[in-house]
Design a protein around this motif. Structure first.
Motif, PDB file in Angstrom:
ATOM      1  N   LEU A   1       0.821  -1.212   0.000  1.00  0.00           N
ATOM      2  CA  LEU A   1       0.000   0.000   0.000  1.00  0.00           C
ATOM      3  C   LEU A   1       0.854   1.260   0.000  1.00  0.00           C
ATOM      4  O   LEU A   1       0.338   2.361   0.041  1.00  0.00           O
ATOM      5  CB  LEU A   1      -0.913   0.009   1.230  1.00  0.00           C
ATOM      6  CG  LEU A   1      -1.989  -1.079   1.284  1.00  0.00           C
ATOM      7  CD1 LEU A   1      -2.571  -1.174   2.669  1.00  0.00           C
ATOM      8  CD2 LEU A   1      -3.075  -0.784   0.255  1.00  0.00           C
ATOM      9  N   GLY A   2       2.167   1.085   0.005  1.00  0.00           N
ATOM     10  CA  GLY A   2       3.058   2.230  -0.051  1.00  0.00           C
ATOM     11  C   GLY A   2       3.412   2.808   1.301  1.00  0.00           C
ATOM     12  O   GLY A   2       3.827   3.957   1.409  1.00  0.00           O
ATOM     13  N   ILE A   3       3.235   2.010   2.360  1.00  0.00           N
ATOM     14  CA  ILE A   3       3.592   2.500   3.690  1.00  0.00           C
ATOM     15  C   ILE A   3       4.888   1.814   4.129  1.00  0.00           C
ATOM     16  O   ILE A   3       4.960   0.586   4.195  1.00  0.00           O
ATOM     17  CB  ILE A   3       2.475   2.189   4.713  1.00  0.00           C
ATOM     18  CG1 ILE A   3       1.165   2.830   4.263  1.00  0.00           C
ATOM     19  CG2 ILE A   3       2.869   2.679   6.104  1.00  0.00           C
ATOM     20  CD1 ILE A   3      -0.043   2.397   5.071  1.00  0.00           C
TER      21      ILE A   3
ATOM     22  N   LEU B   1      17.433   6.943  -6.699  1.00  0.00           N
ATOM     23  CA  LEU B   1      16.996   7.474  -5.404  1.00  0.00           C
ATOM     24  C   LEU B   1      18.026   8.449  -4.840  1.00  0.00           C
ATOM     25  O   LEU B   1      17.677   9.485  -4.285  1.00  0.00           O
ATOM     26  CB  LEU B   1      16.764   6.325  -4.409  1.00  0.00           C
ATOM     27  CG  LEU B   1      15.576   5.405  -4.688  1.00  0.00           C
ATOM     28  CD1 LEU B   1      15.603   4.192  -3.774  1.00  0.00           C
ATOM     29  CD2 LEU B   1      14.260   6.163  -4.521  1.00  0.00           C
ATOM     30  N   ALA B   2      19.287   8.084  -5.015  1.00  0.00           N
ATOM     31  CA  ALA B   2      20.349   8.953  -4.518  1.00  0.00           C
ATOM     32  C   ALA B   2      20.281  10.302  -5.213  1.00  0.00           C
ATOM     33  O   ALA B   2      20.451  11.347  -4.586  1.00  0.00           O
ATOM     34  CB  ALA B   2      21.705   8.287  -4.750  1.00  0.00           C
TER      35      ALA B   2
ATOM     36  N   LEU C   1      16.259   4.060   2.480  1.00  0.00           N
ATOM     37  CA  LEU C   1      16.358   3.589   1.093  1.00  0.00           C
ATOM     38  C   LEU C   1      15.595   2.279   0.913  1.00  0.00           C
ATOM     39  O   LEU C   1      14.952   2.063  -0.115  1.00  0.00           O
ATOM     40  CB  LEU C   1      17.822   3.383   0.718  1.00  0.00           C
ATOM     41  CG  LEU C   1      18.590   4.659   0.355  1.00  0.00           C
ATOM     42  CD1 LEU C   1      20.074   4.378   0.275  1.00  0.00           C
ATOM     43  CD2 LEU C   1      18.088   5.214  -0.978  1.00  0.00           C
ATOM     44  N   LYS C   2      15.700   1.424   1.922  1.00  0.00           N
ATOM     45  CA  LYS C   2      15.018   0.136   1.853  1.00  0.00           C
ATOM     46  C   LYS C   2      13.515   0.353   1.677  1.00  0.00           C
ATOM     47  O   LYS C   2      12.882  -0.290   0.843  1.00  0.00           O
ATOM     48  CB  LYS C   2      15.277  -0.625   3.163  1.00  0.00           C
ATOM     49  CG  LYS C   2      15.556  -2.086   2.996  1.00  0.00           C
ATOM     50  CD  LYS C   2      16.126  -2.682   4.266  1.00  0.00           C
ATOM     51  CE  LYS C   2      15.069  -3.220   5.187  1.00  0.00           C
ATOM     52  NZ  LYS C   2      15.632  -3.806   6.414  1.00  0.00           N
TER      53      LYS C   2
ATOM     54  N   GLY D   1       8.957   0.956  -2.705  1.00  0.00           N
ATOM     55  CA  GLY D   1       7.862   1.765  -3.234  1.00  0.00           C
ATOM     56  C   GLY D   1       7.060   2.505  -2.194  1.00  0.00           C
ATOM     57  O   GLY D   1       5.910   2.862  -2.423  1.00  0.00           O
ATOM     58  N   ALA D   2       7.644   2.730  -1.039  1.00  0.00           N
ATOM     59  CA  ALA D   2       6.912   3.455  -0.006  1.00  0.00           C
ATOM     60  C   ALA D   2       6.735   4.905  -0.421  1.00  0.00           C
ATOM     61  O   ALA D   2       7.678   5.539  -0.896  1.00  0.00           O
ATOM     62  CB  ALA D   2       7.668   3.378   1.314  1.00  0.00           C
TER      63      ALA D   2
END
Lengths: 372, 524
Positions: free
Chosen positions: B96-98, B141-142, B169-170, B175-176
């Motif tokens: 759910l992206g959390i 991401l960086a 990062l994890k 996809g959080a």
């Protein structure tokens, strides 16, 4: 879904063990049914054999006395955070101390034999347990490993002693028999009720040991230190409790208690020391201690249960010959399995049951108390 | 799906403004008789940093655990991006992206950063493909968020701040887009904390939503957009950060006015009580932890030791309290040298007049399975008053415990209650009552208010200052810089086992920051 509810102590300490034993008997009954015998009848024979007569009860109590000693031994070590598996070897070596004192004093009076054998048994038992204790405390050798190893060493040592050193010439690896004057009386000499059964004065020593262990653990400063070390070794270090000395002392007390079995079995009943006299009672003591939650009250109940299984089991093999003696061992093993190894099997289920039955207003009230 | 389209657009549309990222309605959760969350409503706006404050046991962590799928709520609804959901477990929450960054990192120490990041999302049985994909994603991401970490570094070689980045990062890699951080600055230096805040701000600006759980009001004020206050399992209120102040928040948290500043007069130092001379301590596996440390503490003063956790403070405390034999050096109490022999001389050090409130009450200061009265005499059970000879007078011990319960207002007032059933603040009071109310010359105290409610913090600070005013020496070790500065008369800063410098408590935050990073501000 209802929330899990922490169990009240009566459910944890009475209901759960009772359910475990019941389950063990049901599964044991199924095993009896599988070989085509009537399980109800078998259980009746077992119960009657253990409690139905003065003779049966005498045996049950005699076994229970030995198991009280070995069970308390495991419990005391357990409270200090140690798992003493070596009750078997400690009781065995203690037999040497007990019998040597008994044979030395057996021409005086049985009272001296009783006192002397008790001191001898406790001393050697304590010594045999203190060595692994010291190795654990000083060297970090794991107590489970060392006590198991010490069981083997005890076995070899005692075989040697009984075959070569204190052996009775002409007989096979056993000591001479205690002289008449030094024989500790059986209860049957005072009470007709217990006729032909081995229960003896050590029964009262068992009661004293139960009370003594309670006082030691919960009413002395040493007991406080033992329990602190067992519950939280870091807190013990913080409190300035010397882990080395407490471990050695707790193991010595543990071994001394296991050693008491020698007086009950070897000196009082067999009246001599034979090879392998302990017969697994040291190991069953572990199950007794666990089922009894390492508390004297629980231990006495568990010891009587296992004593009854022992006595009732041999009666079962005798009365129903179609039930092989191995199956009796299976029933005993099931009790150990369900109340020792799978002790907490019912816990999650019971917690849910208790959660479901807990009424809402009561929960609110409890929450208010929390806040106040 | 409309939902996803909105989530993926860089510029949040009007709809996104209206639909909150997280919406909790009437969430309740109880553990046995304890109701941890009572009818909680919480709305977290998208693209915001939302702070949640509250005392220990206020129910913050429970609420977040419900959101992250660790616990199931007894009642109430959870809406994620406007859609009602039943969060089954943490992997469902991630779907759910959390994402959640825990207080204690959940990393495999001897794996590389890359391996840790793909852990649990490996994809193929052969790792090569997912590793390559992860490497690419990490680079992105960086670039996007300024989260630079070498993907091939081994975790145990990283600093705590970097480890935390790996955790973030994890979560992002999975996809959080709603990120929950639980007390993230507890282990960071002020500088690292600032860096973290910058990262969080950047994440917010790039479209993520951040939920920050903390008990540090300063951080709430510095970084959040909105703040929700919890008290005793209920949601007291949600306010815009710019409309509130630390004092107002503290009052909301406790339910009454709280004195955040510690009031004290100037110290009047007397004789030297504790002298530490050239002390070096090596831990069990031979790593030097304290390196040639010398200082002293006089009667009537509080000497604070500041520093980031893990710079030798714990080992210093253990040596001084006689729990651990030092490698070199000398410790004197009232001029008398502590003789280290055998396995621990903590009981003898106590008899020399030292009382010790340990850093970690659960690990060390208490036996939580014991009843309260038993802990009330831990370490002092050999005292005559607790019984003669080998016997323990349970009656005397319980009476003594009741006296201390009243004096330190420990609640509930029941010495027979199991210690684990007391709240954190009351557990700490049990330790303080045991150590402070006796004939002592020096109190050494580690993290006196860790995990303690604001209301109790005020009380504990007052007690420590009262002790100083009675002419006792106090050595205070805390990783809470504010606490050290407000209580101490002198502050020693520890870094990597050494005392870098001594600062006045009035020295600037920048000076402390430099010193805590191992740089002597005087030489800058």
């Amino acid at each position: 879904m209802s929330a899990r509810q922490p169990l009240p102590s009566w459910a944890l300490n009475v209901l759960m063990p009772a359910m475990n034993v019941l389950l063990a008997l049901i599964v044991g009954g199924l095993a009896v049914a599988m070989i085509g015998e009537n399980p109800i009848q078998a259980m009746q024979v077992l119960a009657y054999g253990a409690f139905g007569s003065g003779y049966g009860l005498g045996f049950t109590l005699h076994y229970a006395t030995s198991l009280t000693f070995t069970g308390l031994a495991v419990a005391v070590a357990f409270h200090s955070g140690l798992f003493n598996i070596g009750g078997e070897g400690q009781a065995y070596v203690a037999g040497l101390g007990a019998i040597m004192m008994a044979l030395w004093l057996d021409h005086t009076h049985w009272v001296f034999v009783l006192v002397g054998a008790t001191v001898g048994a406790m001393t050697l038992g304590a010594l045999w347990a203190a060595i692994p204790g010291y190795l654990q405390a000083k060297r970090g050798s794991h107590i489970v490993i060392t006590t198991i190893m010490f069981n083997f060493i005890a076995s070899a040592l005692m075989s040697y002693m009984l075959a070569q050193v204190i052996t009775n010439p002409g007989s096979n690896a056993e000591t001479r028999t205690i002289a008449e004057t030094g024989r500790i009386p059986l209860l049957s000499e005072y009470f007709e009720f217990f006729k032909h059964s081995p229960v003896n004065i050590m029964l009262f020593f068992g009661v004293v040991a139960l009370i003594g262990v309670y006082i030691l653990l919960w009413r002395t400063k040493l007991g406080f230190k033992i329990r602190t070390l067992g519950q939280n070794p870091e807190a013990a270090r913080y409190a300035g409790i010397s882990a080395v000395s407490i471990i050695v002392i707790a193991m010595a007390i543990s071994g001394a208690l296991a050693g008491m079995m020698a007086v009950n079995e070897a000196v009082s009943v067999q009246k001599r020391l034979v090879v392998g006299y302990v017969q697994g009672f040291g190991f069953i003591g572990i199950a007794v201690a666990f089922m009894g939650r390492a508390h004297p009250v629980g231990i006495v109940l568990a010891a009587i249960l296992f004593g009854a299984l022992y006595q009732g089991g041999s009666e079962l093999a005798f009365v129903m010959p179609a039930v092989p003696s191995e199956l009796v061992v299976v029933i005993q093993a099931l009790v150990i399995l369900f109340s020792g190894a799978m002790d907490e099997m019912f816990k999650p289920v019971l917690e849910r049951v208790f959660g479901a039955f807990r009424s809402k207003p009561q929960a609110d009230k409890a929450a208010e108390i929390e806040e106040a | 799906m409309v939902e996803n389209q909105i989530r993926n657009t860089q510029q949040p549309s009007r709809a996104a403004e209206i639909v909150p990222a997280i919406d909790l309605k009437g969430v309740s959760k109880s553990f046995g008789p304890v109701q941890a969350n009572k009818d909680i409503n919480l709305t977290v706006k998208r693209n915001s940093i939302h702070g949640i404050v509250g005392e220990n046991g206020a129910g913050k962590s429970t609420l977040m655990s419900i959101l992250y799928g660790f616990y199931k709520a007894d009642a109430g609804d959870i809406f994620v991006h406007g859609k009602k959901v039943q969060i089954k477990d943490s992997s469902h929450a991630l779907d759910l992206g959390i994402g959640m960054v825990h207080q204690h990192f959940m990393l495999v120490e001897n794996f590389t950063v890359l391996e840790n990041i793909i852990l649990g999302a490996e994809g193929d049985p052969l790792l090569a493909a997912s590793k390559a994909a992860a490497r690419e994603e990490l680079a992105r991401l960086a670039k996007d968020y300024g989260l630079n970490v070498d993907p091939d570094a081994i975790i145990e070689d990283l600093s705590v701040g970097q480890e935390q980045r790996v955790e973030i990062l994890k979560a992002l890699y999975r996809g959080a887009d709603v990120l929950i951080l639980d007390e993230p600055t507890g282990v960071l230096t002020p500088t690292e904390a600032d860096q973290l805040f910058r990262i969080l701000e950047q994440l917010r600006d790039e479209g993520k939503t951040i939920i920050l759980i903390t008990h540090k009001l300063r951080e709430i004020m510095a970084i959040t957009d909105t703040v929700s206050v919890m008290r005793r399992g209920t949601m007291v209120g949600t306010v815009a950060t710019k409309d509130t102040s630390p004092d107002k928040l503290a009052e909301m948290m406790v339910g009454r006015h709280v004195l955040l500043k510690v009031e004290k007069t100037a110290a009047q130092p007397g004789e030297k009580v504790l002298e530490v001379d050239g002390l070096s301590v090596t831990d069990d596996i031979g790593v030097p932890r304290v390196k040639n440390v010398s200082f002293d503490v006089r009667a009537g003063e509080i000497v604070g030791i500041a520093g980031v956790a893990g710079n030798g403070q714990s080992q210093l405390l253990e040596a001084i309290s006689g729990m651990f034999n030092p490698l070199l050096g000398e410790i004197r109490i009232n001029g008398k040298k502590i003789k280290f022999d055998g396995d621990g001389v903590a009981d003898e050090v106590r008899r020399m007049g030292l009382a010790h409130v340990p850093e970690d009450r659960h690990k060390m200061g208490l036996v939580t399975t014991f009843e309260e009265w038993e802990n009330s005499m831990l370490g002092y059970d050999d005292d005559q008053k607790f019984g003669n000879g080998p016997f323990l007078s349970v009656k005397a011990a319980r009476e003594d415990a009741i006296k201390r319960i009243e004096m330190f207002d420990i609640r509930p007032q029941n010495p027979r209650l199991k210690t684990a059933n007391f709240s954190g603040g009351n557990q700490q009071k049990i330790v303080l009552a045991r150590e402070m109310d006796r004939d002592l010359d020096i109190l050494i105290v580690g993290q006196p208010t860790r995990g303690v409610d604001i209301g109790a913090i005020e009380f504990i600070h007052k007690q420590i200052i009262k002790l100083r005013d009675e002419g006792k020496a106090v050595l205070l070790v805390s990783v809470e810089l504010d606490e050290v500065r407000s209580l101490s008369d002198r502050v020693l800063v520890m870094f990597d086992g050494e005392i870098v410098t001594e600062l006045a408590p009035t020295a600037s935050e920048k000076e402390f920051g430099l010193a805590m990073a191992g740089l002597d501000p005087a030489q800058q």
